[in-house]
Design an enzyme around this catalytic site. Structure first.
Site, PDB file in Angstrom:
ATOM      1  N   GLU A 234     117.889  51.649  71.380  1.00 30.34           N
ATOM      2  CA  GLU A 234     118.566  50.407  71.015  1.00 30.34           C
ATOM      3  C   GLU A 234     118.416  50.131  69.515  1.00 30.34           C
ATOM      4  OE1 GLU A 234     120.380  48.832  73.025  1.00 30.34           O
ATOM      5  OE2 GLU A 234     119.517  48.612  75.029  1.00 30.34           O
TER       6      GLU A 234
ATOM      7  N   ASN B 212     126.702  48.226  71.328  1.00 34.00           N
ATOM      8  CA  ASN B 212     125.930  47.897  70.124  1.00 34.00           C
ATOM      9  C   ASN B 212     125.491  49.157  69.370  1.00 34.00           C
ATOM     10  OD1 ASN B 212     124.012  48.954  71.820  1.00 34.00           O
ATOM     11  ND2 ASN B 212     122.661  47.164  71.846  1.00 34.00           N
TER      12      ASN B 212
ATOM     13  N   HIS C 228     123.986  51.805  70.805  1.00 30.21           N
ATOM     14  CA  HIS C 228     122.833  52.523  71.361  1.00 30.21           C
ATOM     15  C   HIS C 228     123.259  53.873  71.915  1.00 30.21           C
ATOM     16  CE1 HIS C 228     123.437  50.495  75.504  1.00 30.21           C
ATOM     17  NE2 HIS C 228     123.495  51.786  75.749  1.00 30.21           N
TER      18      HIS C 228
ATOM     19  N   ASP D 152     118.302  59.642  80.223  1.00 25.66           N
ATOM     20  CA  ASP D 152     117.451  58.462  80.424  1.00 25.66           C
ATOM     21  C   ASP D 152     117.334  58.093  81.904  1.00 25.66           C
ATOM     22  OD1 ASP D 152     120.115  57.668  80.640  1.00 25.66           O
ATOM     23  OD2 ASP D 152     120.073  56.422  78.845  1.00 25.66           O
TER      24      ASP D 152
HETATM   25  C1  GLP Z   1     124.042  52.890  79.127  1.00 25.06           C
HETATM   26  C2  GLP Z   1     123.333  54.264  79.118  1.00 25.06           C
HETATM   27  C3  GLP Z   1     123.890  55.138  78.040  1.00 25.06           C
HETATM   28  C4  GLP Z   1     125.403  55.042  78.083  1.00 25.06           C
HETATM   29  C5  GLP Z   1     125.806  53.690  77.566  1.00 25.06           C
HETATM   30  C6  GLP Z   1     127.292  53.414  77.660  1.00 25.06           C
HETATM   31  O1  GLP Z   1     123.162  51.836  78.993  1.00 25.06           O
HETATM   32  N1  GLP Z   1     121.924  54.205  78.983  1.00 25.06           N
HETATM   33  O2  GLP Z   1     123.437  56.473  78.214  1.00 25.06           O
HETATM   34  O3  GLP Z   1     125.980  56.026  77.260  1.00 25.06           O
HETATM   35  O4  GLP Z   1     125.038  52.671  78.163  1.00 25.06           O
HETATM   36  O5  GLP Z   1     127.680  53.190  78.971  1.00 25.06           O
HETATM   37  P1  GLP Z   1     129.179  53.028  79.449  1.00 25.06           P
HETATM   38  O6  GLP Z   1     129.779  54.377  79.404  1.00 25.06           O
HETATM   39  O7  GLP Z   1     129.076  52.491  80.836  1.00 25.06           O
HETATM   40  O8  GLP Z   1     129.836  52.083  78.519  1.00 25.06           O
END
Ligand code: GLP
Length: 241
Positions: free
Chosen positions: A143, A136, A138, A67
């Site tokens: 989402e 959540n 995602h 992303d």
């Molecule tokens: C972000 C990214 C995801 C990531 C997730 C968890 O928003 N878009 O690809 O896996 O949230 O992030 P973190 O590892 O910082 O908890």
């Protein structure tokens, strides 16, 4: 879904990097799907070390990042491209032309999403997709919603995600409210998937994932339909199961 428990974040990072290195050794010209966020930082650190100290080469590897924030160009300090450059790409021997990213500044977003999907397909598909998980549930920026889009698309970030990601931005800066993301269908086409979850803040999401149900209200649950998913978690993330 195969489960691997590790004691802590350090062990998780080590295990994830070894898993990824194993894929590269097996197929040096493999296609990797890569995530950003806090969770994979330790894994990228170990990978860099494996490259510098143990001769792991990424010279033939191609990468596809999950992303990118809408509106942020490659050179923006908070773009995911820049994150990848700082934490992995500039420290290893990957070729620039083998790095694939959504262009967050593309004028025609639909066309950009098509380009990205076509590139994955033309490269023969993703061999190993590494994922993190949002609190959540995602995945990428898919989402929780009434329905999900299967292919790459532009999406609105959930309020909770914007709050969670504020930590990567300077105080006065705003987290972009939209992003380009692979769809769950894009992700599920990968040959193998490694999902990482670390820390107390992911315990609820991990518990939800253990329920044998699939719902767009919890996007990560779609991973349950894939035959080759490994969930790599540490003790804190496993707290509620
Ligand atoms: C972000 C990214 C995801 C990531 C997730 C968890 O928003 N878009 O690809 O896996 O949230 O992030 P973190 O590892 O910082 O908890």
């Amino acid at each position: 879904m195969r489960l691997i428990f590790t004691d802590n974040y350090k062990m998780l990072s080590l295990r994830a990097a070894r898993y990824l290195a194993g894929q590269i050794e097996l197929k040096p010209d493999c296609n990797l799907g890569l995530p950003t966020g806090s969770t994979p930082l330790g894994m990228y650190d170990v990978l860099v070390r494996l490259h510098q100290e143990e001769g792991l080469s990424l010279a033939e590897v191609s990468t596809f990042n999950l992303d990118e924030y809408q509106g942020l160009g490659r050179d923006h300090p908070r773009s995911y491209y820049n994150y990848m450059k700082e934490n992995l790409f500039q420290h290893v021997d990957i070729k620039e032309e083998n790095i694939n990213f959504f262009d967050g500044t593309a004028e025609d977003i639909e066309q950009e999403c098509h380009r990205f999907e076509n590139k994955i397909a033309a490269s023969g598909g993703i061999d190993l997709m590494i994922l993190g998980i949002g609190r959540n549930g995602h995945i990428g920026f898919n989402e929780p919603a009434e329905e999900l889009r299967s292919h790459s698309h532009l999406t609105e970030l959930a309020e909770e995600t914007i709050k969670a990601n504020q930590r990567f931005f300077q105080e006065e800066e705003e987290v972009p409210g939209q992003a380009l993301t692979m769809g769950m269908g894009t992700i599920l086409k990968s040959d193998r998937i490694l999902l990482l979850a670390s820390g107390q803040s992911k315990a609820w999401a991990v518990k939800e994932l253990m329920k044998k149900r699939v719902s767009p209200r919890f996007p990560a649950s779609f991973l349950r339909v894939h035959p080759r998913v490994t969930l790599l978690i540490d003790q804190e993330a496993a707290d509620k199961i």
